[in-house]
Write a protein that holds these residues in place. Sequence first.
Motif, mmCIF file in Angstrom:
data_model
loop_
_atom_site.group_PDB
_atom_site.id
_atom_site.type_symbol
_atom_site.label_atom_id
_atom_site.label_comp_id
_atom_site.label_asym_id
_atom_site.label_seq_id
_atom_site.Cartn_x
_atom_site.Cartn_y
_atom_site.Cartn_z
ATOM 1 N N LYS A 280 0.827 -1.209 0.000
ATOM 2 C CA LYS A 280 0.000 0.000 0.000
ATOM 3 C C LYS A 280 0.858 1.254 0.000
ATOM 4 O O LYS A 280 0.535 2.248 -0.659
ATOM 5 N N LYS A 281 1.954 1.199 0.732
ATOM 6 C CA LYS A 281 2.844 2.368 0.816
ATOM 7 C C LYS A 281 3.702 2.485 -0.436
ATOM 8 O O LYS A 281 4.009 3.602 -0.885
ATOM 9 N N GLU A 284 3.101 4.623 -3.650
ATOM 10 C CA GLU A 284 3.324 6.067 -3.589
ATOM 11 C C GLU A 284 4.745 6.438 -3.980
ATOM 12 O O GLU A 284 5.135 7.599 -3.899
ATOM 13 N N LYS A 285 5.543 5.454 -4.383
ATOM 14 C CA LYS A 285 6.953 5.710 -4.706
ATOM 15 C C LYS A 285 7.065 6.792 -5.769
ATOM 16 O O LYS A 285 6.410 6.724 -6.804
#
Length: 438
Positions: A280-281, A284-285
Amino acid sequence: GLPKHQNKFASSMIRSLKRLKDAAPFLHPVDPVKLNIPDYFNVITTPIDLSTIEKRIQGNQYDSVPEFVADIELMVFNCARYNGELSKIAEMARNLKTSFDRQLKQIPAAEVKPEPVKSKKSSPQAASNEQSFALTPSGMPIIRRESSGESGRPKREIHPPRPKDLPYSESKPRRKKYAAELKFCGTVLKELVAKKHEAYAFPFLQPVDPVALNCPSYFKIIKKPMDLSTIQTKLNNNEYESADDFEEDVRLMFKNCYKFNPDQSPVNVMGHKLEAVFDKKWVEKPVPPPPAAPSESPDESESEESEEEDDDDDSNDKTISYLEQQLVMMQNQLSMMKKNKKDAQKQKKKEKSAKKSSKKKSKPAAAAPAAPAFQVTYDMKKELSEKIMTLSGAKLNHVVKIIHESMPEIGNGGGEEIELDVDSLDPFTLVKLYNYVI
């Protein structure tokens, strides 16, 4: 033993812990007979509890704060090892440890001033120098050197090297164009070790210890171990060229987890939970910026220019590939959502039509009404064919009965095998079979 003021503070910490509601199972030594757990001492070879720790404090048996902390940590470890990491009592032990750590930050420092070492070769100023050290809450020594004013040198503190523990401390990357994404890697790592994920992140914080965890075969199965602490160290030491290298190690950590721990086992489940947080994180890269045009310099050789162009091409290729993957994923998700909605609407219409048809069929009539034009999709036929092949017993007999009732011309069903093409069935029969089988 501990200095008097530290010993007194430690005693007050234990009294405070004993008053907490989660402390009940840890107030006294475990009684295997009373609790009907005869194998306890076979599993736990070094038992410890709050009353035993309190007696050691009262007897001034701890020589340092880390020894005192180690007994608390041993108590928490014993609990999780015997009862399981996900058990309620293990959660209570971790709550005690959280409260203990909060109080430990306020423990007073222990000032120790040894006698100055006298030497014939030393000057009067050197003979007057004194050293002392204090224990920080984490047990790391801070050495202070006090020199007399006659030497003209100011007092200074000599700190130990910064511990390479989590969370991420930003450092200079190998290549400037990857600075933003490597900084993002630090943010992701900080998220993975956040307190809100502690319940399922703790098995991945440090390298696996096969002795402590009683899994001697670990390194025979896992040839390249990985954990968040090691990833943190590599990030701090600039061992990652780009975010792709960082992701490779994180994925390796989860791959090792699934390889060693069977499906549905507690650690395997925790690994999937933490990987979901990472996924999920990770979306956002930041996308690497397009490389700047190389500046011409007479000092640069042709080989350096060629190498820089190759790097720029690689960067563009990775950026395009990443965006294409994201676009394909979004298109697939959109198509699936549309298909599910369309199939659900079709199914509702078919169910309504089937009910109406069933009512009409039950009424006596001179001639059977024509079958309504049901729309049976190719996917539904395929799904029905595959599912029927797996049926057996009563369900399979009922399928044959539905076919004979709807299409008696096929045969009398006298126990003979039926080889039938799904496309040869009328839509009404297909709907009845689909509703029953699927």
